[in-house]
Design a protein around this motif. Structure first.
Motif, PDB file in Angstrom:
ATOM      1  N   MET A  87      81.323  -8.269  12.602  1.00  0.00           N
ATOM      2  CA  MET A  87      81.421  -9.705  12.899  1.00  0.00           C
ATOM      3  C   MET A  87      82.306  -9.913  14.136  1.00  0.00           C
ATOM      4  O   MET A  87      83.182  -9.112  14.429  1.00  0.00           O
ATOM      5  CB  MET A  87      82.017 -10.457  11.710  1.00  0.00           C
ATOM      6  N   VAL A  88      82.059 -11.029  14.816  1.00  0.00           N
ATOM      7  CA  VAL A  88      82.817 -11.356  16.040  1.00  0.00           C
ATOM      8  C   VAL A  88      83.868 -12.393  15.695  1.00  0.00           C
ATOM      9  O   VAL A  88      83.592 -13.384  15.013  1.00  0.00           O
ATOM     10  CB  VAL A  88      81.865 -11.896  17.131  1.00  0.00           C
ATOM     11  N   ASP A  89      85.086 -12.176  16.207  1.00  0.00           N
ATOM     12  CA  ASP A  89      86.174 -13.133  16.007  1.00  0.00           C
ATOM     13  C   ASP A  89      85.948 -14.322  16.944  1.00  0.00           C
ATOM     14  O   ASP A  89      86.025 -14.180  18.176  1.00  0.00           O
ATOM     15  CB  ASP A  89      87.528 -12.479  16.306  1.00  0.00           C
ATOM     16  N   GLN A  94      76.152  -1.250  23.469  1.00  0.00           N
ATOM     17  CA  GLN A  94      77.242  -2.084  22.921  1.00  0.00           C
ATOM     18  C   GLN A  94      77.058  -3.539  23.340  1.00  0.00           C
ATOM     19  O   GLN A  94      77.248  -4.466  22.558  1.00  0.00           O
ATOM     20  CB  GLN A  94      78.606  -1.566  23.408  1.00  0.00           C
ATOM     21  N   LEU A  95      76.696  -3.771  24.606  1.00  0.00           N
ATOM     22  CA  LEU A  95      76.490  -5.139  25.083  1.00  0.00           C
ATOM     23  C   LEU A  95      75.319  -5.795  24.358  1.00  0.00           C
ATOM     24  O   LEU A  95      75.353  -6.999  24.041  1.00  0.00           O
ATOM     25  CB  LEU A  95      76.259  -5.153  26.595  1.00  0.00           C
ATOM     26  N   GLU A 142      75.628  -9.118  22.093  1.00  0.00           N
ATOM     27  CA  GLU A 142      74.808 -10.308  22.351  1.00  0.00           C
ATOM     28  C   GLU A 142      74.122 -10.768  21.066  1.00  0.00           C
ATOM     29  O   GLU A 142      74.049 -11.970  20.758  1.00  0.00           O
ATOM     30  CB  GLU A 142      73.773  -9.981  23.425  1.00  0.00           C
ATOM     31  N   MET A 143      73.649  -9.803  20.283  1.00  0.00           N
ATOM     32  CA  MET A 143      72.971 -10.158  19.028  1.00  0.00           C
ATOM     33  C   MET A 143      73.955 -10.808  18.058  1.00  0.00           C
ATOM     34  O   MET A 143      73.637 -11.802  17.397  1.00  0.00           O
ATOM     35  CB  MET A 143      72.336  -8.902  18.414  1.00  0.00           C
ATOM     36  N   LYS A 144      75.166 -10.245  17.995  1.00  0.00           N
ATOM     37  CA  LYS A 144      76.168 -10.814  17.087  1.00  0.00           C
ATOM     38  C   LYS A 144      76.516 -12.237  17.502  1.00  0.00           C
ATOM     39  O   LYS A 144      76.677 -13.123  16.665  1.00  0.00           O
ATOM     40  CB  LYS A 144      77.435  -9.942  17.093  1.00  0.00           C
ATOM     41  N   LEU A 145      76.672 -12.473  18.791  1.00  0.00           N
ATOM     42  CA  LEU A 145      77.000 -13.822  19.266  1.00  0.00           C
ATOM     43  C   LEU A 145      75.876 -14.799  18.961  1.00  0.00           C
ATOM     44  O   LEU A 145      76.108 -15.964  18.586  1.00  0.00           O
ATOM     45  CB  LEU A 145      77.291 -13.804  20.767  1.00  0.00           C
ATOM     46  N   LEU A 152      73.684 -14.578  16.468  1.00  0.00           N
ATOM     47  CA  LEU A 152      73.690 -14.854  15.036  1.00  0.00           C
ATOM     48  C   LEU A 152      74.817 -15.814  14.667  1.00  0.00           C
ATOM     49  O   LEU A 152      74.646 -16.717  13.825  1.00  0.00           O
ATOM     50  CB  LEU A 152      73.833 -13.538  14.260  1.00  0.00           C
ATOM     51  N   ALA A 153      75.988 -15.589  15.293  1.00  0.00           N
ATOM     52  CA  ALA A 153      77.119 -16.468  14.996  1.00  0.00           C
ATOM     53  C   ALA A 153      76.833 -17.898  15.431  1.00  0.00           C
ATOM     54  O   ALA A 153      77.171 -18.862  14.744  1.00  0.00           O
ATOM     55  CB  ALA A 153      78.370 -15.943  15.699  1.00  0.00           C
ATOM     56  N   SER A 154      76.194 -18.057  16.584  1.00  0.00           N
ATOM     57  CA  SER A 154      75.889 -19.409  17.071  1.00  0.00           C
ATOM     58  C   SER A 154      74.886 -20.091  16.148  1.00  0.00           C
ATOM     59  O   SER A 154      74.975 -21.305  15.896  1.00  0.00           O
ATOM     60  CB  SER A 154      75.344 -19.345  18.499  1.00  0.00           C
ATOM     61  N   GLU A 155      73.906 -19.324  15.602  1.00  0.00           N
ATOM     62  CA  GLU A 155      72.946 -19.921  14.677  1.00  0.00           C
ATOM     63  C   GLU A 155      73.631 -20.358  13.385  1.00  0.00           C
ATOM     64  O   GLU A 155      73.331 -21.432  12.837  1.00  0.00           O
ATOM     65  CB  GLU A 155      71.842 -18.908  14.375  1.00  0.00           C
ATOM     66  N   ASP A 156      74.595 -19.540  12.909  1.00  0.00           N
ATOM     67  CA  ASP A 156      75.352 -19.927  11.701  1.00  0.00           C
ATOM     68  C   ASP A 156      76.136 -21.208  11.948  1.00  0.00           C
ATOM     69  O   ASP A 156      76.201 -22.097  11.091  1.00  0.00           O
ATOM     70  CB  ASP A 156      76.291 -18.794  11.291  1.00  0.00           C
ATOM     71  N   ILE A 157      76.744 -21.286  13.101  1.00  0.00           N
ATOM     72  CA  ILE A 157      77.542 -22.476  13.421  1.00  0.00           C
ATOM     73  C   ILE A 157      76.665 -23.708  13.505  1.00  0.00           C
ATOM     74  O   ILE A 157      77.014 -24.792  13.013  1.00  0.00           O
ATOM     75  CB  ILE A 157      78.304 -22.249  14.747  1.00  0.00           C
TER      76      ILE A 157
END
Length: 779
Positions: free
Chosen positions: A1-3, A34-35, A39-42, A44-49
Motif C-alpha cells: 500500500m502507498v502512504d 517498480q515504477l 503507478e498501479m498502486k496509485l 487503485l488508491a485514487s479509485e478507492d478514494i
C-alpha cells in the motif's frame, strides 16, 4: 500500500516523491517494473478514494432534510419561549406597582425599629456607665490591672455611645484621669519588665496599654529603657579624651560606635520579634530615631571640633592634608555605610518608616549640607592656592625666554589640575548631598573659575615686559638714508635674535593654554549636564519605583522641601538643553582670557614689524634731493630698503616658527585630521600677522608728507618687495597697497590720468593722497 499522507502536506513536490520512491527500491529490482507497480498502486488508491467520497456525499445528502426539520422545530420553540417570558415580565411589572406602597410602609417601620433599638442600647449603656463609674474605684483598689483596663475600655465605649449628655459631662474628665492613673501604674512595672527582659510580663502590660489606647506609652517607655546603653556607648568617647583632643580622633572612633550600635540593634531586634511579633520594626525604628536625636547636638559639636583646625588653615591659606569638607565627607561616608547596614537590618519596615530612620541617621550633617556651597568654596580656594601660578619675573637679556617658557608651562599644567579639582567637587557634592545642593556647587565652581582666570590674567600682564611688548619706543630718532636704524629701540632691539626665537615659541604656547582651558571647560560642562540629567532619576516622583527613590540622599533632603525640589527639578530640566551653560560667568571669563592670550601672542608676533616700521613715514629718503648726474648714465631700479626686507624675511619665517605648535593645537586622532587642523592653525595666524604688518605699513605710507621722484621710485621698490612676499605666502594683496604700488611706480603724467578717472582696481582716496605726496595737481 502507498502512504497517502505525504500528498496532503503543504509544498508537496511530486518529482521529489517519485525520486524518493525510486531510491527506496531494492538494488536488484528493475526500475521500470517498480515504477509500473507504483503507478498501479496509485491508480487503485485514487479509485478507492473516489468511491469513498461518493458514499460520503450520498449519506450527507440524505441527512440534509432531517437537519432542516430540526432547525424549524428549534425556531418554533424559541418563539414560544419568547412569548412566555414576555408574559412573565408583564406580571412582574404589575406586581411591582401594586406592592410599592407596601414596601415603603415596611421601610418606615424598619427605620422606627432601628431607632428604638439604638435608644434601648443607649439607655442600657448609660445605665452601665453609671454602674462602671460607681465601681471603678473598687476595681483599682483590687490591684487587678487587667480588670481595671477592661473597665476603663467599657467606660470609653459607653461614653462614646451616650454622646454629649449633660449628666455625663464630668465622666470624660474622670475617665482621662483614670487612664493616666492606670498608665502610670503600668509604666513602673513595665520599666522593670523591660529591664529584666521578662517577655510574658511585657506582653501583658502591652495588652493593657492597647486596651486603654495608650500604645504610645509603650513606645516611649521601651525607647527610654533601651536608649540608656546606646547613650553610654556614645558618652564613652568623652571619657577616652581629656577634653583637648589627646585621645583617639573622632573620625577613627566613629566606626567602632556604629558597629556597637548595630550589634545592639540586632540583639534588640531578635528580642522584639519574640516579644512584639506585630510591631517590633516600629519599636526598633523609634529606638534608633530617639538615639540619633539625643546625640545630634553632641555629634555636630564633635564634627565641628574635627574640622576647626582645617578651617583655620584654609582661612590663612595654609596647606592641608585633610581640608574641612574632606573630613566631613569621610565622616559622612562612614555614616552612609552605617545607613546601608540599617536598611538591611530594617528590611521589614515600610518606606515611610525607613525614610524617618535615615533622616535621623543623617541629621547631624544637615547643617553642613545647607552650608555646602560655603565649604566647597573653601575647599576649591585651598586647591587653587596649591597651583603654581606666580607671575613671570623680568630677567636679563638671554634668560627671558627661559622665564617665559617656565611660566607658560606652569599655566598649561594648571589647567588639567583645575579640571581634576572640579571633577572632585562634583563627586563630593553627589556623595555628600546626593546632588540636592548642585545649585550651590555650580556657584562655587563658577566663582572658582573666575578666580582662576583672574590669576591667569595677572600672569599675562607679567609676561608682557618679559616678551618686550610693553616698551614705549622713542620715535624722535630718525633712520638713516639707507634704512638702517641708529637708535636703541628698547627691549625688542636689545633681545638677541636667537632669544627672539625662544620668546616667540614660548608665547605661542599660550595658544595651547587657551585652547586647552576652553576645550576642557566645554568637555567638563557637557559632562556636568549629563550628570545633572541623571539626577532626575533620583528625585521623588520621577521614577516608577518612587518608593525606592525615598532612600536616596537627594530624595530624603527635598521630600519635605517642595520649593527646593521645584528649583532642583527646574535646573535639571534646563540641563537637558545642549545650549545650557552650567558655568555661565566662567565661560565668559574663559573667553576673555582666550582673547587676552591671543592679543598677547599677536602683539609679540607683530612687535618686530612694529619696531621696523616705527619711523618709516619720517625717513628722509622719501624727499631726498636728486643728485646731479653730469653723465648720461642709465637708470637702474632701486633695491628695497633693509626695513622692508627684514619684515619680509620675518614673515617668510613665520610658518617655520608656527610649525612646532601645530600638533599641540589639534584635537583629532587621525594623522590626516591632525595635519589638516595644524595647517589651518598655522595659516590662520600667518595671515593674521601678515595682514597686521600690511596695515601698519599702509599707515606709515599714509604718513609720508613729501615724495619726490627718487623717493617714489624707492617706495615702489619697497612696496613691490612686500607684495611679492604676500604673494609667496598665498595672500591677496590689499587694494590699498596695490593702489599705492601703481601710483608711486607711475610717472607724474600717468598719476594725473589716474586721478582724473579712477579705475575699478584703484582706491580713489589713496590715489588723491599719493597725488598730494608727489605734488601732482588734481583737477
Amino acid at each position: 500500500m502507498v502512504d497517502m499522507a505525504a500528498f496532503g502536506e503543504e509544498g508537496f513536490d511530486p518529482k521529489a516523491w517519485v525520486n524518493a520512491a525510486c531510491r527506496a527500491r531494492h538494488p536488484d529490482e528493475d526500475a521500470e517494473r517498480q515504477l509500473s507497480d507504483l503507478e498501479m498502486k496509485l491508480q487503485l488508491a485514487s479509485e478507492d478514494i473516489a468511491a469513498a467520497l461518493e458514499d460520503q456525499s450520498t449519506a450527507a445528502l440524505l441527512r440534509i432534510p432531517r437537519a432542516l426539520r430540526d432547525v424549524s422545530r428549534l425556531h418554533d420553540d424559541a418563539l414560544s419561549l419568547r412569548s412566555t417570558v414576555s408574559g412573565m415580565l408583564l406580571k412582574l411589572r404589575t406586581a411591582e406597582s401594586l406592592s410599592a406602597g407596601s414596601v415603603a410602609a415596611l421601610s418606615r417601620v424598619d427605620l422606627v425599629k432601628q431607632r428604638m433599638e439604638a435608644a434601648h442600647k443607649t439607655l442600657k449603656d448609660a445605665a452601665g456607665l453609671a454602674q462602671l463609674c460607681a465601681s471603678v474605684e473598687t476595681v483599682f483598689a483590687s490591684g487587678n490591672l487587667d480588670e481595671a483596663a477592661g473597665t476603663l475600655a467599657n467606660m470609653r465605649r459607653c461614653l462614646a455611645v451616650v454622646g454629649e449628655v449633660p449628666e455625663f459631662a464630668s465622666v470624660k474628665r474622670e475617665l482621662e484621669a483614670l487612664e493616666n492613673r492606670l498608665d502610670g501604674m503600668v509604666q513602673t512595672r513595665l520599666t522593670d519588665a523591660l529591664t529584666q527582659r521578662k517577655v510574658e510580663s511585657v506582653q501583658a502590660f502591652r495588652a493593657i496599654l492597647l486596651t486603654i489606647g495608650r500604645y504610645n506609652s509603650l513606645e516611649q517607655q521601651y525607647s527610654k529603657v533601651r536608649l540608656k546603653p546606646l547613650r553610654r556607648l556614645w558618652d564613652e568617647y568623652e571619657s577616652s579624651t581629656d577634653g583637648v583632643g589627646s585621645g583617639k580622633p573622632f573620625i577613627e572612633w566613629l566606626p567602632t560606635f556604629y558597629d556597637q550600635v548595630l550589634l545592639t540593634l540586632e540583639q534588640e531586634l531578635k528580642w522584639c520579634m519574640t516579644c512584639f511579633s506585630e510591631d517590633y520594626s516600629r519599636l526598633i525604628s523609634k529606638l534608633l530615631i530617639d538615639t540619633m536625636s539625643s546625640i545630634q547636638t553632641s555629634f555636630t559639636a564633635r564634627i565641628e571640633a574635627s574640622i576647626t583646625p582645617g578651617l583655620h588653615c584654609c582661612i590663612f591659606s595654609q596647606t592641608l592634608q585633610r581640608p574641612p569638607l574632606n573630613i566631613i565627607l569621610m565622616l559622612h561616608n562612614i555614616t552612609s555605610s552605617f545607613a546601608k547596614n540599617v536598611e538591611r537590618l530594617f528590611s521589614a519596615a515600610d518606606h515611610q518608616e525607613m525614610m524617618r530612620v535615615l533622616k535621623a541617621v543623617y541629621s547631624p550633617y544637615e547643617g553642613y549640607k545647607q552650608r555646602y556651597g560655603e565649604l566647597e568654596r573653601v575647599q576649591l580656594s585651598s586647591n587653587l592656592s596649591s597651583l603654581d601660578l606666580k607671575g613671570a619675573v623680568q630677567r636679563s637679556v638671554g634668560s627671558r625666554g627661559v622665564e617665559l617658557s617656565e611660566t607658560v608651562q606652569r599655566m598649561e599644567s594648571s589647567v588639567p589640575e583645575l579640571i581634576t579639582f572640579f571633577e572632585s567637587a562634583v563627586e563630593r557634592c553627589f556623595n555628600f548631598t546626593g546632588g540636592s545642593e548642585v545649585e550651590a556647587l555650580l556657584r562655587a565652581l563658577d566663582e572658582t573659575m573666575i578666580q582662576y582666570t583672574s590669576s591667569l590674567h595677572e600672569v599675562l600682564k607679567s609676561l608682557r615686559p618679559v616678551c618686550g611688548v610693553s616698551q614705549v619706543f622713542d620715535s624722535t630718532k630718525k633712520d638713516s638714508l639707507d634704512g638702517s636704524s641708529n637708535k636703541g629701540k628698547g627691549n625688542q632691539d636689545m633681545i638677541p635674535e636667537e632669544e627672539e626665537w625662544v620668546i616667540v615659541q614660548g608665547v605661542l604656547q599660550l595658544l595651547t593654554v587657551a585652547e586647552s582651558l576652553s576645550g576642557r571647560l566645554s568637555v567638563f560642562e557637557a559632562s556636568l549636564r549629563g550628570t545633572l540629567s541623571r539626577l532626575k532619576n533620583q528625585l521623588p516622583g520621577s521614577r516608577e519605583d518612587g518608593a525606592n527613590a525615598l532612600l536616596d540622599i537627594a530624595g530624603l533632603r527635598v521630600l519635605d522641601a517642595p520649593d527646593k525640589a521645584r528649583k532642583l527639578a527646574s535646573l535639571v530640566e534646563q540641563a537637558t538643553d545642549p545650549r545650557f551653560h552650567a558655568l555661565a560667568h566662567a565661560s565668559q571669563r574663559v573667553g576673555a582670557f582666550v582673547d587676552a592670550a591671543n592679543e598677547l601672542v599677536y602683539e609679540v608676533l607683530i612687535s618686530k614689524v612694529r619696531v621696523r616700521l616705527a619711523d618709516v613715514a619720517s625717513m628722509p629718503v622719501w624727499s631726498a634731493p636728486q643728485e646731479d648726474n653730469p653723465y648720461a648714465l642709465p637708470s637702474f631700479s632701486a633695491y628695497p630698503l633693509p626695513y622692508v626686507t627684514s619684515i619680509g624675511e620675518y614673515l617668510l619665517t613665520l610658518p617655520q616658527q608656527l610649525e612646532p605648535l601645530t600638533s599641540s593645537m589639534t584635537t583629532s586622532d587621525t594623522s590626516d585630521d591632525i595635519d589638516e587642523e595644524g595647517q589651518y592653525f598655522a595659516t590662520e595666524w600667518m595671515f593674521k600677522v601678515a595682514e597686521g604688518a600690511t596695515a601698519l605699513y599702509v599707515d606709515q605710507i599714509r604718513g609720508i608728507r613729501n615724495l619726490n621722484e627718487r623717493g617714489a621710485q624707492q617706495l615702489s621698490a619697497d612696496i613691490d618687495y612686500l607684495c611679492n612676499v604676500l604673494t609667496a605666502l598665498s595672500m591677496n594683496v590689499p587694494a590699498v597697497l596695490s593702489t599705492f604700488q601703481q601710483c608711486v611706480g607711475a610717472t607724474r603724467d600717468q598719476l594725473a590720468e589716474f586721478a582724473k578717472g579712477v579705475g575699478p582696481d584703484l582706491d580713489g582716496p589713496t590715489v588723491r593722497l599719493v597725488c598730494k605726496m608727489r605734488q601732482v595737481p588734481v583737477e
